[in-house]
Every structure is written in structure tokens, then in C-alpha cells.
Design an enzyme around this catalytic site. Structure first.
Site, PDB file in Angstrom:
ATOM      1  N   ASP A 122       6.147  16.399  15.502  1.00  0.00           N
ATOM      2  CA  ASP A 122       6.070  16.247  14.147  1.00  0.00           C
ATOM      3  C   ASP A 122       4.621  16.197  14.124  1.00  0.00           C
ATOM      4  O   ASP A 122       4.131  15.460  13.017  1.00  0.00           O
ATOM      5  CB  ASP A 122       6.812  15.341  13.592  1.00  0.00           C
ATOM      6  CG  ASP A 122       6.848  15.905  11.816  1.00  0.00           C
ATOM      7  OD1 ASP A 122       6.514  16.687  11.477  1.00  0.00           O
ATOM      8  OD2 ASP A 122       7.454  14.864  11.070  1.00  0.00           O
ATOM      9  N   GLY A 144       7.597   2.862   2.657  1.00  0.00           N
ATOM     10  CA  GLY A 144       7.897   3.495   3.875  1.00  0.00           C
ATOM     11  C   GLY A 144       9.419   3.874   3.745  1.00  0.00           C
ATOM     12  O   GLY A 144       9.969   3.492   2.658  1.00  0.00           O
ATOM     13  N   ILE A 167       1.008  -1.455  -0.027  1.00  0.00           N
ATOM     14  CA  ILE A 167       0.091  -0.026  -0.104  1.00  0.00           C
ATOM     15  C   ILE A 167       0.695   1.139  -0.096  1.00  0.00           C
ATOM     16  O   ILE A 167       0.327   2.305  -0.048  1.00  0.00           O
ATOM     17  CB  ILE A 167      -0.996  -0.018   1.037  1.00  0.00           C
ATOM     18  CG1 ILE A 167      -0.121  -0.177   2.415  1.00  0.00           C
ATOM     19  CG2 ILE A 167      -2.156  -0.961   0.853  1.00  0.00           C
ATOM     20  CD1 ILE A 167      -1.063   0.139   3.676  1.00  0.00           C
ATOM     21  N   GLU A 177       8.821  -1.448   1.906  1.00  0.00           N
ATOM     22  CA  GLU A 177       7.480  -1.455   1.710  1.00  0.00           C
ATOM     23  C   GLU A 177       6.577  -1.744   3.098  1.00  0.00           C
ATOM     24  O   GLU A 177       6.833  -2.182   3.753  1.00  0.00           O
ATOM     25  CB  GLU A 177       7.044  -2.503   0.712  1.00  0.00           C
ATOM     26  CG  GLU A 177       7.664  -2.489  -0.606  1.00  0.00           C
ATOM     27  CD  GLU A 177       7.798  -3.776  -1.456  1.00  0.00           C
ATOM     28  OE1 GLU A 177       7.645  -4.891  -0.863  1.00  0.00           O
ATOM     29  OE2 GLU A 177       7.747  -3.755  -2.456  1.00  0.00           O
TER      30      GLU A 177
END
Ligand code: AMP
Length: 920
Positions: A680, A564, A561, A568
Site C-alpha cells: 500500500d 487512527g 493530532i 486517537e
């Protein structure tokens, strides 16, 4: 003058027809014997009347013995010679009756044995009752009966368009004298006909008679008509109907209009609806209401019926009162409710349904019942239980509470034990005693209701010589002492770590948390503090301290999907023994990694594994003892929040947006309570699941920020996502929960503007300067003033002045409870409170033309629209309202918003630079 006279006179054969009793009327004269000389002894003054029954004529021969004598007829009056002279006739009349007759006909015979008679006339007749109409029934000609006393019963025939009255058929009786006697029963005119004299006539046009029982035709009721004669009912006019149960005598009616003033109230997953009756009941007084519930996905077209799991109180349909409560909805789901008023003719109408509708997003909800409990092990003083997760967890279950009491005590005195897993051992029970157990689950939304009672009796006590460890006070003391020491160490350690890395988290004083032991797990509730994985010398230990090692065979990878930083990101399913299988996201570490990469990769799991909150992405576990190395996280179907909002621009209600913000704030409250500073926080780092629940994600150490494409190097060193970061963090790296609050304010702005980029195209340098000068982002379009005020509060320069996450959650909860506070008219967003700008900030007034401005905000495609509508100067643009923008033919909501936001900023700048207000 001769003796022994025997003279017969016989009639012709007379057919009797229907007659049974025959009348014979004789008229005759007779001479007085005394007036005749010389006839003494031979002269008679009577004669005999006979009859003979035969089925046919028998010819001329006459046998006397076959005749039956009727009577000897004597004269009442006889006449003499003198009478003759005077021509005076003395006429006698005698009537005799014969019968009952059984043959087809008969003869009459007269025997004269010496009388001087003149038979003047013989009249033979019978009697009948003449045809008659009585009570709307026709009775035919009826011959009288055979006996003098008999009555002939005759059935009547109803005249045309009449029918016999039920159980009362018409009858009459014909007497021997030919008279109608004793009428019984009657006929009545059929439906559509009424009686006029002895007949039934049809009802005229515009009239009807629905039943034979009714006497008269009636005029058609309201909203009905007929144009035929003889109708039993009238037809309804177009748009009007008659319910099956409506008699023809009532007016035709129509379905009611829609209910009015539909209002709702949401309490977690319960929605109450209330409304006023429809303005038009359709002319009926049997109006009831029905509710149609649909659950909608976030794609607006896709709504499905709610199904049988949703409860309605008092009912879903047939509601007499104008309110209903809908329970057991899913948490964080979008529903549409249609309330329809219906009456007896609603189902007959083919016209469009009229209803009032509301779209509602449910809030969070407590978990459903824990019902499947199994007793694993029963001993003298302890019982081990296990159970299944509730069917509707409605969030992440952080804890289970096991309530138990001695059965005899009822639940007046009870104890509780808590467990983080789906099993627990309850100790310190009495032997041979019946206990009752009930379990409930806990999530961020609170406790669910207790499941059903489970009764278990502990085992009998062992003999006195054997003392089990359970009973041994020395062992108990030792265990408590060791546990106490561990807790103390844990607390001190946590305190020091907290101090060094994250600040001290406040203890949770809520609830009656108790110290408990469970499978070696020790928890001292309320002192959970985030531990920086970097404080561990061996990062592998940190991972296994906080993350569950999963067996790779429990994981099924389905598809990729995303990408990263370390490899993956896939979606798939995780099936743990004894648990339902769940959707998961699986982050993989690409092959050929370095040891540092492995450590950094697993660091996120070490952090995430410490958190357990419905608004923080949940770590299922890690796979470190196999390849690829994996981090398994709960699956968030809708991906990151910023992209999700941009995809669904303008599609949510304010309540839904505030619901998302509330979730993020709750997650942040939890993190800040644990002493974790995110650094963040931004919409791109929030994930959204299929129920629209937002969860904080992207955990890591400061280096994670380095991976954020938004982060840039600042003069103070290090990379910082400038637009989201509080000034003190940019200037001297002062990252605290208060700087997370600043970032949260920016997330609020992102959410309310559906993923707009904070400060649009301004450069990072200009953003820093503008903030320093006091400039703050204006309210996004359609943003309720209260929400913008909260953003401004988060952007207070003095961080001590900013609200705490706890307060933010409280404020948002209040808004959700009082949706009126969130109402805002289109295009009336408040201006920023201090719209100050440094001269060096991108200055909209510095654009020389409308075209240049449009280009800067990437909306140059509308240049012609502005020109054609005569907006040639920026001043004229600054006066535009949302309606003006729409009237240019700009139909995309996202573009309208972008332009309007920019105009508002432009207006703020003009006010500041020129001191002139622009009135809109
Ligand atoms: P990250 O490395 O965390 O930035 O993840 C990369 C991408 O994978 C993200 O942008 C998401 O779209 C997706 N992703 C990460 N975690 C999840 C999750 N738990 N559920 C669904 N998608 C995810």
C-alpha cells in the site's frame, strides 16, 4: 683768554623708550689755538661729553659729579682766521655710543674748558630692525640689543590662514646694526589655502588643499565636488562615498554590484559556493565577499540566521577569493545563501544591498561525533563503556562502532566492536594494558567521525589460582558453540519464513561486519529478514520480540493530532533514562477493545519494530502492560506526504522533491531487502518530519489495506488501492517488491504533481482498462523528462523489467549530484511514451464543450475566462500552452497545473484517436 674755564651745556631730558644703546652724533667746528693771539695756556682744542641717567627730569641744577664722562672729543680739523675770511667752515662729525642704559631717560652734557667751538648739531638716536614678512611670518619692529655684539632673537607670527610648520617655528635675529639676520623656521598656508606672495589665499571652487603640507590646491577628484572657496576636501556626489581611510585625494567610490554567476554544490551537509566578481567594483580594489546564511522553514517567509554552529571555510566575511565552503549544516534542511560583494564604502551606503542568492536543500549527513563516553566498569580483560547519542544524529542511529587498540601499538593494529545501544562491553583485553577507545555512530548516511580518544588501563592480573570465566577456554568454546547453534537456527528459521511469506532477502555483503555478543543480543549482520508476526502463535510474544516495552511514566501525552483506526493519535514526549527526550506520536487503543482488535493494533508495532532505517518510521516502543495500550512512534511533524504537498503546492525546488523521492526509495530498498512487501505504498502512507525527511509508514498485514479508503474490492477478491497497484497484483494478487516499485512510480507522480490524484477523476474500472491498454500517466507540469522516464520504467507491464529499488536510489542520487539533468523548461513535459487509450476510457474528445470538460475536472469556475478569451472548442483548448492558461487570469499554481495536466492528456488522446498531432 681767562684761565680755568669750566662751561657746561646740558640737553633736555631725553626719554630713551625701548632703546638700550644710544648713538650720539656730534657736528661741530673748532678754532685752531695757534691762530688766536694771546691765549697760550688757556686755549683748548677739545671738549668733554657727559651723560647722566635718571628716571625723570631733575630740574635745572647740575651736579658735575653725577655725570659720567663719555669721551673727550677732539676735532679732526680746526679752522683759522683765514678760513673765517674765506667763510670756510671745517665741520667735524663724531659719533659716540652709550649704553646699556637702565633708567627711563638721560641727559647729555658738554663741558667746554677753554675751546672755541661751535656745536652745530647733536643727533641722538637708536637703531631697530624694521617690521618685515619673511617665510609667511611677520616680524615686528625690533630695537637692537644693548651690546654691539648682541643679536635679538625674534619669534615670527604667521600671516593669516597660515600656521607654523611643525617643530619649525619661524625666528629671525635683529643685529645691533638694525639688520635682520639668520631666518630660521617658517609658516605654511593652512589646509584650503595656498601661498600667493607673502599671504595665503583660499583655494578656488572645485579645488581643495587637504593639508598645510601640500603646496598647491588641487582639482576635486572624480565623483566629488565643492562649491565653496577655501575647502580642505571635496564632497562626494550622491551615491558615492569615501571610506574613513580614504585620503581626500582619491576619487569617491560606491559599493560594488552583486557577485555574478553564483553556483553551488551540495555534498550532504556541506555546501560549496562559487561566483564571479561583480561587474562593477564601485571603482575600488578592496572588494571582498561575505556570505549570509539563513535556514528557512518550509513556509517561505520564515527564515532565521544560521547561527554559530555553521562553519565557513575560509571565512564568512572578508573573503578575498570568490568561493566559500559552508559546513555543519543540518541535514535535509532548506537554506538560503546570499553572497554580497563589499568594499570600503559598502557600510556607508544607504542604498539597497545587492547580492546573489541561492536556495539550497541539504542532503542527508553522517552523524556528528560521539563525545561523551563514560567508563562503566574496568576489569582485567574487559571494559564496559557507555556514551550519549551524538548532538546531531542526522538520522536514526542504527549502530555504534567502538574502535580500540593497545596504546603502545598506536592505531596501526586496531579492533572494532559494534553495538546497537549506547553501551558496550569490550572483551578479550590484556590485563594491565593501556587501551585507547574511540566511538562513532552509523546511520543510513554512513559513519560519523570518531569521537575523542579515551584511554583506559585494564586491571592487574589476578593470582594464577583464580581463573575467571573470561579466561576459561572451555567456557569460551561453550559460549561460541551455543551462539553458533542459535545463529544457525535463526538463519534457517529466517530462511524458511522469508521463503514462505516474503521471498528471500539478499545477504548484505558490504562492510567488514563481525560476529559479536552484547548483553545477550546476537546479531549476524546481513541476514536480517522480516518475520511475519502472524507466524507467532502468541501475538504478545511477537510484540515483545520486536518492540521495546516502555514504562508509561516515560511518556507525556500533549495533544491529540488525529484519529487512527483503533483510537486517537496523540503527540507527546518520550524521556528514556540516559537519553534526550524526543517528540513522539502515540497511537492509542480505544477502551473496550476486543482481543482481536488488540492483536491487530499491536501487529503494526511487531512489524515496525523490526525495521531500523532513517526512511522508515521508527518505533520507539509499546505499552502493553497498562492502559491505554499504546504504540509510540517517532514524531513526524509534517504529517502525511500527500496533504503536505497539497498544502505547499509549487513551493519546492525540483531538487527538494527528488530528495524526498530518494528518501522514500531508500526506505523501500531497505524494506525490500528485508523481504517486506508493503502493498500500500502511496503518498498518503508516507510521513514527513520537520526536516522534510520522508519515511515509509503504515505497516500491517493485508487487512491494513482493507482500512485504506482508496482500496476497493476487485473481481479477484480482496480490497486493492487500484490507482497505486500494479496490474498483476490487481489481477491475480501477485504482490512483490516489483509491485511496490509500480506503486513507487505512482508516488513519484504524486510528488511531482504536488499531491494530484493519480488518473484524476477517472473511475477505477477505467484506470484498470487504460493501464491494460498501455496508457500511462503523463509527466506532471515542470517534471524533468528523466524523472518521468523513471516513472514509466516503474510502470512496465512485465514486472521483471521494472527497476529494483536499489537502482532507483542510484538513479535519483545521480540526478541530485548533477542538477542539470533535472532542468526542464516550463511546460515542456514529455508526452507519455505510449499514450494508448481504450475507447471506453473517459475520453476528453467525448466532451461536447469546453464547459463540460471544465466541469469534469472541477474547474468550472474558469468557464467565463475560457469563453472570454475565445477558447470555444476542445481542439483550441488542446493547443493551449501554460502561458495561454496563465494569460486567462488563472493565478493559482495548483489550478494551472490541474488544467495543464488535463490538456496534456487530452492532447495525447487526440493524437491516438485521430492520428493528428496537436502542435503547441
Ligand atoms: P494512522 O492510523 O497511522 O493512519 O494515523 C492517523 C494519523 O495520525 C495520520 O494520518 C497522521 O496524520 C497522524 N500520524 C500517524 N503517525 C504519525 C507520526 N509518527 N507522526 C505524526 N503524525 C502521525
Amino acid at each position: 683768554m681767562e684761565p680755568n674755564q669750566n662751561n657746561w651745556l646740558r640737553t633736555n631730558w631725553i626719554e630713551k623708550g625701548n632703546a638700550q644703546r644710544i648713538f650720539v652724533e656730534l657736528k661741530f667746528t673748532l678754532r685752531d689755538c695757534n691762530s688766536l693771539p694771546g691765549v697760550v695756556g688757556t686755549c683748548k682744542e677739545t671738549f668733554n661729553l657727559y651723560y647722566q641717567e635718571t628716571d625723570s627730569e631733575v630740574g635745572r641744577s647740575l651736579r658735575e659729579n653725577q655725570y659720567v664722562k663719555i669721551d673727550t672729543i677732539a676735532a679732526d680739523e680746526s679752522f683759522t682766521q683765514g678760513d673765517l675770511g674765506e667763510r670756510k667752515m671745517k665741520l667735524n662729525t663724531e659719533v659716540r655710543i652709550i649704553g646699556p642704559l637702565s633708567r627711563r631717560g638721560f641727559y647729555l652734557a658738554f663741558q667746554d674748558v677753554g675751546a672755541c667751538i661751535a656745536l652745530v648739531s647733536v643727533k641722538v638716536y637708536y637703531k631697530k630692525c624694521w617690521s618685515i614678512i619673511e617665510n609667511l611670518a611677520t616680524f615686528p619692529d625690533t630695537v637692537t640689543g644693548s651690546e654691539f655684539s648682541s643679536l635679538v632673537e625674534v619669534e615670527g607670527m604667521c600671516v593669516s590662514d597660515a600656521e607654523e610648520e611643525a617643530d619649525n617655528s619661524p625666528k629671525m635675529h635683529c643685529s645691533a646694526e638694525g639688520e635682520w639676520l639668520v631666518p630660521i623656521g617658517k609658516c605654511i598656508c593652512k589646509a584650503g589655502f595656498h601661498q600667493k606672495g607673502d599671504a595665503c589665499e583660499p583655494c578656488g571652487r572645485g579645488f581643495y588643499k587637504s593639508s598645510s603640507q601640500d603646496l598647491q590646491c588641487s582639482r576635486c577628484p572624480a565623483h566629488s565636488f565643492n562649491d565653496r572657496e577655501g575647502s580642505w576636501r571635496c564632497d562626494c556626489e550622491d551615491g558615492y562615498y569615501r571610506a574613513l581611510s580614504d585620503p581626500p585625494s582619491v576619487a569617491c567610490t560606491r559599493p560594488p554590484s552583486a557577485p555574478q554567476n553564483l553556483v553551488y554544490n551540495i555534498n550532504q551537509t556541506t555546501v560549496s559556493l562559487e561566483w564571479s566578481p561583480p561587474a562593477d567594483t564601485g571603482g575600488r580594489n578592496d572588494v571582498t565577499y561575505r556570505v549570509i546564511c539563513r535556514r528557512c522553514s518550509w513556509e517561505p517567509e520564515e527564515c532565521v540566521p544560521c547561527g554559530p554552529n555553521v562553519g565557513y571555510s575560509p571565512a564568512q566575511s572578508g573573503l578575498v577569493d570568490s568561493y566559500v565552503t559552508i559546513v555543519d549544516l543540518l541535514a535535509h534542511a532548506n537554506y538560503t545563501f546570499e553572497v554580497e560583494a563589499v568594499n570600503g564604502v559598502s557600510d556607508l551606503s544607504r542604498t539597497q544591498r545587492l547580492f546573489a542568492a541561492v536556495s539550497i536543500a541539504t542532503g542527508q549527513a553522517a552523524p556528528s561525533q560521539v563525545s561523551e563516553v563514560i567508563k562503566e566498569k574496568v576489569q582485567q580483560r574487559s571494559i564496559q563503556l557507555s556514551w550519549q547519542e551524538p548532538h546531531q544524529p542526522n538520522g536514526v542511529i542504527t549502530e555504534y562502532e567502538i574502535k580500540y587498540y593497545e596504546k603502545d601499538q598506536k592505531d596501526r593494529i586496531y579492533s572494532t566492536v559494534r553495538s546497537k545501544s549506547t553501551s558496550a562491553t569490550v572483551n578479550n583485553l590484556k590485563p594491565s594494558t593501556a587501551y585507547v577507545f574511540q566511538i562513532r555512530a552509523f546511520t543510513e548516511a554512513g559513519y560519523g567521525t570518531y569521537g575523542p580518544r579515551l584511554e583506559i588501563t585494564t586491571k592487574e592480573e589476578a593470582t594464577a589460582a583464580i581463573v575467571s570465566s573470561e579466561q576459561n577456554p572451555v567456557i569460551i568454546i561453550a559460549v561460541v558453540a551455543v551462539a553458533g547453534t542459535i545463529i544457525l537456527v535463526f538463519m534457517v528459521f529466517g530462511f524458511i519464513i522469508g521463503r514462505r511469506h516474503c521471498g528471500y532477502s539478499k545477504a548484505d555483503q558490504e562492510g567488514d561486519e563481525e560476529l559479536y555478543f552484547h548483553y545477550g543480543y546476537i546479531k549476524f549482520p546481513g541476514t536480517k529478514t522480516y518475520i511475519d508476526p502472524e507466524t507467532y502463535e502468541d501475538p504478545n510474544r511477537a510484540v515483545h520480540q520486536f518492540a521495546k516495552e516502555l514504562d508509561a511514566s516515560c511518556i507525556k501525552i500533549e495533544r491529540v493530532i488525529g484519529a487512527g483506526e483503533f483510537g486517537e493519535v496523540c503527540s507527546g514526549r518520550l524521556k528514556l533514562p540516559g537519553k534526550r527526550d524526543v517528540s513522539v506520536a502515540i497511537k492509542t487503543l480505544k477502551v473496550g477493545y476486543t482481543e482481536k482488535q488488540r492483536r491487530d493494533f499491536l501487529c503494526e508495532a511487531s512489524i515496525m519494530g523490526q525495521f531500523d532505517h532513517p526512511n522508515v518510521v521508527h518505533l520507539e516502543g509499546v505499552v502493553t502492560r497498562g492502559k491505554p495500550v499504546m504504540i509510540v512512534i517517532e514524531y513526524m511533524e509534517n504529517g502525511s506526504l500527500d496533504a503536505f504537498l497539497r498544502k505547499h503546492d509549487g513551493q519546492f525546488t525540483v531538487i527538494q522533491l527528488v530528495g524526498m523521492l530518494r528518501g522514500i526509495a531508500a526506505g523501500m530498498r531497505y524494506l525490500s531487502d528485508m523481504g517486506y512487501v508493503h502493498r500500500d505504498l502511496a503518498a498518503r502512507n508516507i510521513l514527513v518530519n520537520s526536516n522534510l525527511v520522508c519515511k515509509v509508514s503504515d505497516f500491517g498485514l493485508s487487512r491494513v489495506i482493507d482500512d485504506d479508503p482508496e482500496a476497493v474490492y476487485t473481481t479477484t477478491g480482496g480490497k486493492i488501492p487500484v490507482r497505486w497497484t500494479a496490474p498483476e497484483a490487481i489481477q491475480y494478487r501477485k504482490f512483490t517488491s516489483a509491485s511496490d516499485v509500480w506503486s513507487y512510480g505512482i508516488v513519484m507522480w504524486e510528488v511531482m504533481s504536488y499531491g494530484e490524484r493519480p488518473y484524476w477523476d477517472m473511475s477505477n474500472q477505467d484506470v484498470i482498462k487504460a493501464i491494460e491498454e498501455g496508457y500511462r500517466l503523463p509527466a506532471p507540469m515542470d517534471c524533468p523528462p528523466g524523472l518521468h522516464q523513471l516513472m514509466l520504467d516503474c510502470w512496465q507491464k512485465d514486472r521483471a523489467e521494472r527497476p529494483k529499488f536499489d537502482q532507483i536510489v542510484g538513479i535519483l542520487d545521480k540526478m541530485i549530484r548533477n542538477p542539470n539533468t533535472l532542468k526542464t523548461p516550463v511546460g515542456t513535459c514529455t508526452r507519455p511514451i505510449s499514450p494508448l487509450l481504450d475507447q471506453s476510457t473517459p475520453d476528453f474528445t467525448a466532451f461536447r464543450s469546453v464547459g463540460e470538460w471544465l466541469e469534469a475536472i472541477k474547474m468550472e469556475r474558469y468557464r467565463d475566462n475560457f469563453t472570454a478569451a475565445g477558447y470555444s472548442s476542445l481542439e483550441s483548448v488542446a493547443r493551449m500552452s501554460i502561458e495561454d492558461v496563465m494569460s486567462l487570469g488563472i493565478t493559482l499554481v495548483g489550478h494551472q497545473k490541474k488544467i495543464m495536466s488535463s490538456i496534456q492528456t487530452m492532447r495525447a488522446q487526440m493524437l491516438h484517436l485521430h492520428g493528428t498531432g496537436v502542435q503547441v
